[in-house]
Scaffold this motif. Structure first.
Motif, PDB file in Angstrom:
ATOM      1  N   GLN A 130       0.870  -1.184   0.000  1.00  0.00           N
ATOM      2  CA  GLN A 130       0.000   0.000   0.000  1.00  0.00           C
ATOM      3  C   GLN A 130       0.900   1.225   0.000  1.00  0.00           C
ATOM      4  O   GLN A 130       1.784   1.346   0.847  1.00  0.00           O
ATOM      5  CB  GLN A 130      -0.884   0.026   1.246  1.00  0.00           C
ATOM      6  CG  GLN A 130      -1.894  -1.111   1.318  1.00  0.00           C
ATOM      7  CD  GLN A 130      -2.588  -1.165   2.676  1.00  0.00           C
ATOM      8  OE1 GLN A 130      -2.951  -0.140   3.250  1.00  0.00           O
ATOM      9  NE2 GLN A 130      -2.769  -2.369   3.189  1.00  0.00           N
ATOM     10  N   LEU A 131       0.646   2.113  -0.948  1.00  0.00           N
ATOM     11  CA  LEU A 131       1.464   3.325  -1.046  1.00  0.00           C
ATOM     12  C   LEU A 131       0.986   4.366  -0.040  1.00  0.00           C
ATOM     13  O   LEU A 131      -0.211   4.459   0.242  1.00  0.00           O
ATOM     14  CB  LEU A 131       1.371   3.896  -2.466  1.00  0.00           C
ATOM     15  CG  LEU A 131       1.850   2.949  -3.573  1.00  0.00           C
ATOM     16  CD1 LEU A 131       1.593   3.556  -4.939  1.00  0.00           C
ATOM     17  CD2 LEU A 131       3.332   2.622  -3.395  1.00  0.00           C
ATOM     18  N   CYS A 154       1.661   9.455  -5.987  1.00  0.00           N
ATOM     19  CA  CYS A 154       0.799   9.230  -7.151  1.00  0.00           C
ATOM     20  C   CYS A 154       1.133   7.881  -7.766  1.00  0.00           C
ATOM     21  O   CYS A 154       2.222   7.663  -8.285  1.00  0.00           O
ATOM     22  CB  CYS A 154       0.973  10.345  -8.183  1.00  0.00           C
ATOM     23  SG  CYS A 154       0.101   9.971  -9.722  1.00  0.00           S
ATOM     24  N   ARG A 155       0.163   6.960  -7.672  1.00  0.00           N
ATOM     25  CA  ARG A 155       0.398   5.585  -8.115  1.00  0.00           C
ATOM     26  C   ARG A 155       0.633   5.515  -9.621  1.00  0.00           C
ATOM     27  O   ARG A 155       1.504   4.769 -10.080  1.00  0.00           O
ATOM     28  CB  ARG A 155      -0.793   4.715  -7.702  1.00  0.00           C
ATOM     29  CG  ARG A 155      -0.600   3.251  -8.004  1.00  0.00           C
ATOM     30  CD  ARG A 155      -1.694   2.418  -7.388  1.00  0.00           C
ATOM     31  NE  ARG A 155      -3.015   2.837  -7.829  1.00  0.00           N
ATOM     32  CZ  ARG A 155      -4.140   2.223  -7.481  1.00  0.00           C
ATOM     33  NH1 ARG A 155      -4.105   1.169  -6.689  1.00  0.00           N
ATOM     34  NH2 ARG A 155      -5.305   2.648  -7.910  1.00  0.00           N
ATOM     35  N   THR A 156      -0.148   6.291 -10.378  1.00  0.00           N
ATOM     36  CA  THR A 156      -0.012   6.248 -11.838  1.00  0.00           C
ATOM     37  C   THR A 156       1.397   6.648 -12.260  1.00  0.00           C
ATOM     38  O   THR A 156       2.007   5.991 -13.106  1.00  0.00           O
ATOM     39  CB  THR A 156      -1.041   7.204 -12.487  1.00  0.00           C
ATOM     40  OG1 THR A 156      -2.307   6.948 -11.889  1.00  0.00           O
ATOM     41  CG2 THR A 156      -1.132   6.991 -13.980  1.00  0.00           C
ATOM     42  N   ILE A 192      -1.972  -3.296 -10.703  1.00  0.00           N
ATOM     43  CA  ILE A 192      -2.946  -2.970  -9.660  1.00  0.00           C
ATOM     44  C   ILE A 192      -3.985  -4.085  -9.524  1.00  0.00           C
ATOM     45  O   ILE A 192      -4.743  -4.346 -10.456  1.00  0.00           O
ATOM     46  CB  ILE A 192      -3.663  -1.640  -9.969  1.00  0.00           C
ATOM     47  CG1 ILE A 192      -2.646  -0.500 -10.062  1.00  0.00           C
ATOM     48  CG2 ILE A 192      -4.714  -1.344  -8.898  1.00  0.00           C
ATOM     49  CD1 ILE A 192      -3.222   0.767 -10.666  1.00  0.00           C
ATOM     50  N   THR A 250      -4.683   2.647  -3.396  1.00  0.00           N
ATOM     51  CA  THR A 250      -3.321   2.691  -2.847  1.00  0.00           C
ATOM     52  C   THR A 250      -2.514   1.410  -3.086  1.00  0.00           C
ATOM     53  O   THR A 250      -1.309   1.408  -2.883  1.00  0.00           O
ATOM     54  CB  THR A 250      -3.348   2.952  -1.321  1.00  0.00           C
ATOM     55  OG1 THR A 250      -4.055   1.886  -0.677  1.00  0.00           O
ATOM     56  CG2 THR A 250      -4.009   4.271  -0.997  1.00  0.00           C
ATOM     57  N   LEU A 276      -0.552  -1.785  -4.840  1.00  0.00           N
ATOM     58  CA  LEU A 276       0.285  -2.033  -6.010  1.00  0.00           C
ATOM     59  C   LEU A 276       1.002  -3.373  -5.811  1.00  0.00           C
ATOM     60  O   LEU A 276       1.558  -3.622  -4.749  1.00  0.00           O
ATOM     61  CB  LEU A 276       1.318  -0.910  -6.169  1.00  0.00           C
ATOM     62  CG  LEU A 276       2.142  -0.942  -7.453  1.00  0.00           C
ATOM     63  CD1 LEU A 276       1.261  -0.736  -8.678  1.00  0.00           C
ATOM     64  CD2 LEU A 276       3.238   0.117  -7.419  1.00  0.00           C
TER      65      LEU A 276
END
Ligand SMILES: *Cc1c(COP(=O)(O)O)cnc(C)c1O
Length: 389
Positions: free
Chosen positions: A305-306, A311-313, A328, A360, A362
């Motif tokens: 979990q970030l 920003c995950r993208t 994801i 969140t 990944l």
């Protein structure tokens, strides 16, 4: 403090799941197994199918194994065996692959979506309790629960079973991602009344096509499942006694699985080492996976979990730019998806934990074949990119 290797890209591409490396390790055995099937020519229900069922039962400790066409049909066969019908409510986590809920709608029944636990990603027993009340209030008849062993860790079966007993519900474990895992020495395959799994190529134990299995200790259910797998046939092949499906596993896939299961224990140990490396390197900067006390995972996915503000993208793009695939699982909980939006949730409204997790989480490359140089390369980049963000 970890000391990092220099950021040199490994001389091999990094695969998200390295099936090619696995094949290189056992290619001659796979070729020979396929050859054997081509020679005897019994493509449907050949001797390898029964042999695989025996090997799988021995592996996980279930009394009976029914191999079948895929993990979705395994779930569907289970629901058919339970006689699920319109008006029934089946409780499923929303944070899962669509198949878990899809099969409930096949039967004309209603999936009721339940939130998951923040740390282990599996169905929340408190949310489950609430969902049962909600279903009754909606005029539905609660009949069963399908916990999902998400990312490879068994769900909280002790708590779930207690709730099931109290309300006279069955428990069918969706172990599509967790075959090979255990809880307090008990193997996946023996934790629900029925357990289903998938041998889709990307699962921890995968074949080279579609495949699945149902595990149970219940003699009454196994006879029914065997019949349902072949159109509901009775002892007289031309007098069908149930309405079933064509749900058999191909002999070729059984032959391939018989070779793959020989190296499966070693692969599970390697997956654990990969997970340990990731956790040691990343635990200070992201939320790393949490195993319950007494649980082992088959690590279908290693999911972090970030932290808020990352920003995950753009992280995924940056990782892609240096040759690291990250995926994801899952972008959208089922209760928010078009096909399932009309189905009830156990809260009667949002499911906040999975809705937040969907933004969140990944998953990083995972298999028994992530080499040490790749591991160092991946963790160093994730660490840096998250820190910079
Ligand atoms: C993969 C998967 C399934 C379906 O398995 P198939 O073999 O692809 O039909 C069901 N449930 C979960 C949780 C899965 O991950």
């Amino acid at each position: 403090m970890l000391s990092y290797a220099p950021l040199v890209q490994p001389d091999h591409p990094i695969a998200f799941i390295d099936l090619a490396a696995q094949q290189r390790a056992i290619r001659p055995q796979i070729d020979a197994a396929i050859q054997k099937v081509l020679d005897h020519g019994t493509y449907i229900m050949g001797p390898e199918v029964a042999e695989l069922e025996t090997v799988l039962s021995r592996f996980c400790g279930a009394k009976y194994t029914l191999s079948c066409s895929n993990g979705t049909d395994a779930l569907g066969l289970g629901l058919m065996a339970y006689g699920v019908k319109a008006g029934d409510a089946v409780f499923v986590p929303s944070f899962t692959f669509a198949a878990t809920a899809e099969v409930v709608l096949w039967m004309g029944a209603t999936p009721v979506f339940v939130d998951c636990l923040e740390d282990t990603y599996t169905i929340d027993p408190v949310g489950l309790d609430q969902a049962i009340l909600k279903a009754r209030a909606l005029g539905l008849n609660p009949v069963g629960i399908i916990p999902v062993d998400l990312f490879g860790q068994p769900a909280e079966y002790e708590a779930i079973q207690a709730i099931a007993d109290e309300h006279h519900l069955w428990v069918m474990a969706d172990a599509a991602q967790s075959f090979g895992a255990s809880f307090k020495g008990r193997h996946v395959g023996t934790m629900g009344d029925l357990t289903t799994t998938s041998f889709f190529p990307a699962k921890p134990l995968g074949c080279y096509g579609d495949g699945g299995a149902v595990f149970t200790d219940r003699e009454d259910l196994i006879d029914l499942l065997r019949s349902l797998r072949v159109h509901g046939q009775g002892s007289d092949k031309y007098d069908n006694i149930h309405v079933g499906i064509n749900g058999r596993l191909d002999t070729l896939q059984a032959a391939i699985l018989l070779e793959k299961i020989k190296i499966f224990p070693k692969e599970l140990a390697e997956r654990q080492k990969v997970a340990d490396f990731y956790t040691a390197a990343l635990k200070d900067i992201v939320v790393t996976p949490c195993l319950r006390e007494g649980a082992t995972s088959s690590w279908a996915q290693y999911t972090i979990q970030l932290p808020e503000g990352v920003c995950r993208t753009s992280l995924i793009k940056k990782l892609q730019g240096v040759g690291i695939p990250a995926v994801i699982y899952y972008q959208k909980p089922l209760h928010l998806q078009t096909a399932y939006r009309a189905c009830p949730t156990g809260t009667g409204g949002p499911l906040p934990v999975c809705e937040r997790l969907a933004h969140t989480v990944l998953s990083l490359p995972m298999s028994g074949y992530v080499l040490p140089d790749a591991l160092a390369y991946i963790t160093e980049h994730v660490y840096r990119f998250v820190k910079e963000a």
